[in-house]
Design a protein around this motif. Sequence first.
Motif, short mmCIF file in Angstrom:
data_model
loop_
_atom_site.label_atom_id
_atom_site.label_comp_id
_atom_site.label_asym_id
_atom_site.label_seq_id
_atom_site.Cartn_x
_atom_site.Cartn_y
_atom_site.Cartn_z
N THR B 81 12.34 -20.67 23.69
CA THR B 81 13.32 -21.69 23.48
C THR B 81 12.88 -22.30 22.15
OG1 THR B 81 13.58 -21.90 25.73
CG2 THR B 81 14.79 -23.43 24.74
N LYS B 82 11.96 -22.92 22.00
CA LYS B 82 11.06 -23.61 20.83
C LYS B 82 11.28 -22.79 19.48
CE LYS B 82 9.27 -27.23 23.62
NZ LYS B 82 8.13 -27.36 24.43
N ASN B 83 10.84 -21.52 19.89
CA ASN B 83 10.64 -20.73 18.46
C ASN B 83 11.32 -19.51 18.69
OD1 ASN B 83 9.73 -19.84 16.05
ND2 ASN B 83 7.81 -19.94 16.53
N PRO B 84 12.70 -19.35 18.47
CA PRO B 84 13.38 -17.77 18.84
C PRO B 84 13.19 -17.11 17.60
CG PRO B 84 14.98 -19.70 18.38
CD PRO B 84 13.75 -20.55 18.37
N SER B 85 12.89 -17.55 16.37
CA SER B 85 12.83 -16.83 15.33
C SER B 85 11.63 -15.82 15.45
CB SER B 85 12.49 -17.47 14.16
OG SER B 85 13.42 -17.34 13.07
N LYS B 86 10.55 -16.42 16.05
CA LYS B 86 9.09 -15.37 16.23
C LYS B 86 9.37 -14.50 17.34
CE LYS B 86 4.56 -16.52 17.58
NZ LYS B 86 3.83 -17.58 18.34
N TYR B 87 10.47 -14.50 18.33
CA TYR B 87 10.56 -13.54 19.15
C TYR B 87 11.93 -12.32 18.82
CZ TYR B 87 7.13 -16.00 21.84
OH TYR B 87 5.99 -16.75 21.92
N LYS B 88 12.56 -12.78 17.66
CA LYS B 88 13.50 -11.94 17.37
C LYS B 88 13.29 -10.19 17.22
CE LYS B 88 16.57 -15.33 15.35
NZ LYS B 88 16.86 -15.87 14.08
N LYS B 89 11.89 -10.30 17.02
CA LYS B 89 11.40 -8.72 16.72
C LYS B 89 11.47 -8.04 18.12
CE LYS B 89 8.23 -9.52 12.85
NZ LYS B 89 7.06 -9.47 12.33
N HIS B 90 11.69 -8.76 19.14
CA HIS B 90 11.73 -8.24 20.65
C HIS B 90 12.96 -7.27 20.79
CE1 HIS B 90 8.09 -10.42 21.23
NE2 HIS B 90 7.85 -9.69 22.33
N PHE B 91 13.91 -7.93 19.95
CA PHE B 91 15.37 -7.32 20.06
C PHE B 91 15.86 -6.43 19.15
CE2 PHE B 91 15.83 -11.83 21.75
CZ PHE B 91 16.10 -11.56 22.87
N GLY B 92 16.32 -5.47 19.65
CA GLY B 92 17.18 -4.33 18.58
C GLY B 92 18.66 -4.48 19.00
N ILE B 93 19.66 -4.83 18.01
CA ILE B 93 20.89 -5.26 18.29
C ILE B 93 21.90 -4.10 17.88
CG2 ILE B 93 22.77 -6.90 18.49
CD1 ILE B 93 19.96 -8.84 17.71
N VAL B 94 22.70 -3.46 18.66
CA VAL B 94 23.72 -2.73 18.05
C VAL B 94 25.14 -3.31 18.27
CG1 VAL B 94 24.58 -0.20 18.45
CG2 VAL B 94 22.32 -0.57 18.67
N PRO B 95 25.78 -3.54 17.17
CA PRO B 95 27.10 -4.39 17.26
C PRO B 95 28.25 -3.45 17.68
CG PRO B 95 26.44 -4.26 15.12
CD PRO B 95 25.62 -3.38 15.72
N GLU B 96 29.44 -4.01 17.92
CA GLU B 96 30.51 -3.20 18.10
C GLU B 96 31.09 -2.77 16.76
OE1 GLU B 96 33.89 -5.37 19.56
OE2 GLU B 96 35.22 -3.74 19.56
N ILE B 97 31.05 -3.55 15.62
CA ILE B 97 31.56 -3.31 14.48
C ILE B 97 30.24 -3.25 13.67
CG2 ILE B 97 33.09 -3.86 12.59
CD1 ILE B 97 34.60 -5.59 14.69
N SER B 98 30.14 -2.34 12.71
CA SER B 98 29.03 -1.94 12.06
C SER B 98 28.82 -3.16 11.08
CB SER B 98 29.25 -0.63 10.90
OG SER B 98 28.30 -0.75 9.99
#
Lengths: 267, 330
Positions: B81-98
């Motif tokens: 919660t306090k530092n979301p930037s640091k943990y963004k590496k944990h996510f891989g995001i595939v959006p609906e539109i490129s």
Amino acid sequence: MIKDSLNRIWILCMKNVFLYIKKGPVLIFGLMFPFFMTLSWVIGRDISVNQVFIGIIAMTSFFTATAISPVVLPIETREKSLERILSSPISLNEILLGILFASTLYSLIITSIIAVIFIVMFSIAFNSLIVILLMFLGIGLMSFLGSLLGLLVAAHPTDMTSDVMIIVNLVKFPLLFISGIFIPLQNSSPSMIFISFVSPITFLTDLLRFCVDRSNFFAYSFDIIMLTLWIIVLFIVSYALHKRTMPKRLSEAGKSKKKMMMMKKNM
Amino acid sequence: MKTTQNQNLNAHPVAINVLNLVKRFGDLIAVDDVSFKIAQGEIVGILGPNGAGKTTIIRLLTGVFQLENNAKIGIFGKDITKNPSKYKKHFGIVPEISNAFSDYSVWQNLKFSGRIYGISKGKVEKRSKILLTQFNLIEKMYSKTKTLSKGLKQRLNFCLALLHEPPILILDEPTSGLDPISVKLMRTQILKLKREGKTILITTHDMQEAQNMCDRILIINRGKIIADESPNTLREQFKSTSTILFKIGGDLSAEQENALLNMFNIIKEKNDYYVFSSYDTLKDISKLHTFSKERNIKISDLKVRETSLEEVFIHLIKEDLFVIKEDEEK
């Protein structure tokens, strides 16, 4: 930590320069506008080379600086690449600084090239090296300031570049005409001098006058302080506005594209 | 709807723990106090009608939107919660539109992503080649993204999402609008990623996809979770209900059609079938028979079938809307 952050800002800056330097609005408003403005100002008038130099440098610096920064966010909102950047380990500050540095760099390079060509071609003489450095400091400050102005207008949460460019031009031209480029402040009325404080170009033009032929109205240190103050104010306002409008920008993303497609279908 | 204890959460560590997620846009509450947990290696589907709040939940989870009030997000036991930037590496995001840069080539997009995630140049090249081969995109490596078809762009999105080897994948309608070959490739890859131990959160409108791929389904309406179950449990809960389908012989007047649609809360499908859910099949068929006789409506091709996940979904959404309407009237 700071090194990583600076590295990310640099990556974003290079991406912005590479992707947006060839975009239509950047070429039209950044290069063609100052060129044709200067032509229409100079042709048929008896203006000294020094005055033309001051005018062309002030206009190029301001126009090129306000060319990239307003278009990046609307285009990236429309293409949704902004969301991609925001979901990677990059903060909003880094995104804004990446845009600012790209715009500043573009302005600084173009203006410097034109300045050097002009100095060599028309043998413009400077008193000392310090004066030349002062001139480039002024160009640098104006490049950053112009970029901030473009960024401020880009806080309007739209994904259409035309929406932003209309506002930018609506602001740019009055600022140019009251700045003392075309009519030196010495020849202006007191009320006009007062109004000229609203335009940051006033202080760059005045600084350039000091550097080129000492025909300045204010002290050069005052010009630098005023340009710096403008930068601080624009930076604070711009950052606050972007922080506020970013959620709306993301929720509006792609809506204009859909609207245009619907209009095309109905036609 | 009550939720049952998820077995995966007992057997595996919690990958994502979301607590009291809220997002307001002015007066509109897009996400209303949403909490859920996802176990490591689980595929969880988020289903909901358009505007239900699915994408907003993803944006909150991935740090695109800032968290409000007492909302908390935990990733593998760590409060981000306090530092979301640091943990963004944990996510891989595939959006609906490129959302790749359209003026960059496939390779330039991968290179840019690699630099942003701090991956070395050599590793980016190696990983890119593996991923591009895996997703049949290697031949398009130097093509500009804007020249790619939708299916190829979506493959690139997968490559971009997987480049930094994230443990959690978030897929926002990944197969929407794709050709059958691309859909098959995507689904195969998603299941392969699950086998590799990735935790996957997927939003979809495709009920078949949700039913076949997801371990658990969260149904969301008006920013709230209204069901959190496995696809089979959801269908099991609606076992007592059935779906009645029929066609109309001859033409219906507008008045007759309105009366019919209102009487049983019927939906007309594209294949001309009229469909409605029933808790008491015999009683409802008899009622329909009387109704049609009184109004001179000829019913043909009457069928009764087991409730599908799609029908469960529609039923739950309708039920939720009915409760909201009742509350508003009170």
